[in-house]
Design an enzyme around this catalytic site. Structure first.
Site, mmCIF file in Angstrom:
data_model
loop_
_atom_site.group_PDB
_atom_site.id
_atom_site.type_symbol
_atom_site.label_atom_id
_atom_site.label_comp_id
_atom_site.label_asym_id
_atom_site.label_seq_id
_atom_site.Cartn_x
_atom_site.Cartn_y
_atom_site.Cartn_z
ATOM 1 N N HIS A 40 0.841 -1.203 0.000
ATOM 2 C CA HIS A 40 0.000 0.000 0.000
ATOM 3 C C HIS A 40 0.881 1.260 0.000
ATOM 4 O O HIS A 40 0.613 2.209 -0.730
ATOM 5 C CB HIS A 40 -0.876 0.051 1.263
ATOM 6 C CG HIS A 40 -1.944 -0.997 1.337
ATOM 7 N ND1 HIS A 40 -2.008 -1.917 2.352
ATOM 8 C CD2 HIS A 40 -3.015 -1.256 0.538
ATOM 9 C CE1 HIS A 40 -3.072 -2.697 2.189
ATOM 10 N NE2 HIS A 40 -3.699 -2.323 1.092
ATOM 11 N N LYS B 73 -15.602 -8.436 3.431
ATOM 12 C CA LYS B 73 -14.371 -8.887 4.087
ATOM 13 C C LYS B 73 -14.546 -8.816 5.593
ATOM 14 O O LYS B 73 -15.149 -7.870 6.097
ATOM 15 C CB LYS B 73 -13.199 -7.969 3.702
ATOM 16 C CG LYS B 73 -12.748 -8.116 2.265
ATOM 17 C CD LYS B 73 -11.507 -7.262 2.020
ATOM 18 C CE LYS B 73 -10.988 -7.427 0.603
ATOM 19 N NZ LYS B 73 -9.850 -6.524 0.330
ATOM 20 N N ARG C 238 -1.550 -5.711 -8.594
ATOM 21 C CA ARG C 238 -0.530 -6.728 -8.383
ATOM 22 C C ARG C 238 -0.553 -7.677 -9.572
ATOM 23 O O ARG C 238 -0.712 -7.250 -10.689
ATOM 24 C CB ARG C 238 -0.808 -7.490 -7.082
ATOM 25 C CG ARG C 238 -0.444 -6.710 -5.862
ATOM 26 C CD ARG C 238 -1.033 -7.285 -4.627
ATOM 27 N NE ARG C 238 -2.464 -7.074 -4.623
ATOM 28 C CZ ARG C 238 -3.249 -7.172 -3.568
ATOM 29 N NH1 ARG C 238 -2.735 -7.530 -2.421
ATOM 30 N NH2 ARG C 238 -4.535 -6.939 -3.630
ATOM 31 N N SER D 201 -2.620 -7.829 2.627
ATOM 32 C CA SER D 201 -2.897 -7.725 4.064
ATOM 33 C C SER D 201 -3.144 -9.121 4.632
ATOM 34 O O SER D 201 -2.724 -9.424 5.755
ATOM 35 C CB SER D 201 -4.131 -6.852 4.305
ATOM 36 O OG SER D 201 -3.924 -5.561 3.809
HETATM 37 P P1 ADP Z 1 -9.848 -3.329 -1.001
HETATM 38 O O1 ADP Z 1 -10.717 -4.045 -0.027
HETATM 39 O O2 ADP Z 1 -10.462 -2.059 -1.525
HETATM 40 O O3 ADP Z 1 -9.273 -4.181 -2.090
HETATM 41 P P2 ADP Z 1 -7.166 -3.268 0.068
HETATM 42 O O4 ADP Z 1 -6.675 -2.570 1.282
HETATM 43 O O5 ADP Z 1 -7.046 -4.746 0.043
HETATM 44 O O6 ADP Z 1 -8.654 -2.782 -0.107
HETATM 45 O O7 ADP Z 1 -6.417 -2.701 -1.214
HETATM 46 C C1 ADP Z 1 -6.456 -1.341 -1.570
HETATM 47 C C2 ADP Z 1 -5.740 -1.137 -2.882
HETATM 48 O O8 ADP Z 1 -4.353 -1.378 -2.723
HETATM 49 C C3 ADP Z 1 -6.182 -2.053 -4.013
HETATM 50 O O9 ADP Z 1 -6.136 -1.332 -5.232
HETATM 51 C C4 ADP Z 1 -5.143 -3.145 -4.011
HETATM 52 O O10 ADP Z 1 -5.026 -3.760 -5.273
HETATM 53 C C5 ADP Z 1 -3.911 -2.329 -3.665
HETATM 54 N N1 ADP Z 1 -2.854 -3.152 -3.081
HETATM 55 C C6 ADP Z 1 -2.845 -3.828 -1.917
HETATM 56 N N2 ADP Z 1 -1.669 -4.472 -1.720
HETATM 57 C C7 ADP Z 1 -0.919 -4.180 -2.808
HETATM 58 C C8 ADP Z 1 0.386 -4.565 -3.253
HETATM 59 N N3 ADP Z 1 1.147 -5.391 -2.536
HETATM 60 N N4 ADP Z 1 0.804 -4.093 -4.439
HETATM 61 C C9 ADP Z 1 -0.004 -3.283 -5.175
HETATM 62 N N5 ADP Z 1 -1.211 -2.898 -4.834
HETATM 63 C C10 ADP Z 1 -1.683 -3.337 -3.668
#
Ligand code: ADP
Length: 158
Positions: free
Chosen positions: A17, A41, A90, A128
């Protein structure tokens, strides 16, 4: 002035993030990290905890604010006067969901553009969920998330 919102669950925030945030700050003048609760989630951390962990992680960075929101993302973006939604990509598995979300958001508000950035390949596999799983198994997450996240996770999983 280009202002973007970066929405997510951030349960908890990881270096993946943070990488997206830094890339966003290189492109846009201002970034609002929008912390939300995804009903699909099950969260480990409360909204307040997730916000606190994001705030601690971005401390020292300029042109960034951290806020919570619920309801439609496009409404949040509009309220913040942001014309861009920033999302991170990703590996291919992210594409389908992100494509669907971006398409729906465009239907709701065609003036708001979704922009994707790719993280450093170091974080391609990072999520996460992985961080939570490793911590619950007693593994070190030093490489994947800030110290404050590691400490909170240990507390939570005790
Ligand atoms: P959501 O529930 O909206 O997917 P997340 O916190 O899981 O929330 O992710 C928020 C954003 O950050 C998304 O666009 C996700 O693809 C991106 N993201 C999370 N981890 C990574 C990572 N390791 N590399 C690139 N983007 C990431």
């Amino acid at each position: 002035m280009r202002k973007a919102v970066y929405p997510g669950t951030f349960d908890p925030i990881t270096y993946g993030h943070l990488d997206v945030i830094k890339r966003g700050l290189n492109i846009f003048d201002e970034l609002v990290v929008g912390v939300t609760t995804n009903p699909n989630k099950k969260n480990l951390f409360s909204l307040d905890e997730r916000i606190m962990l994001v705030e601690e992680t971005v401390k020292g960075l300029k042109n960034i604010t951290v806020k919570s929101f619920d309801g439609l993302l496009v409404d949040f973006a509009k309220k913040e006067n942001a014309s861009i939604i920033l999302r991170g990509l990703r590996e291919v598995s992210d594409f389908e969901g992100e494509f669907q979300e971006a398409t729906v958001n465009r239907k709701f508000n065609p003036k708001i553009e979704t922009v994707f950035v790719m993280t450093s390949e170091k974080y391609f596999y990072l999520s996460s969920s992985l961080v939570k799983e490793l911590a619950s198994l007693g593994g070190s997450i030093e490489e994947f998330a800030p110290k404050v996240v590691e400490e909170k996770l240990r507390e939570k999983l005790k």
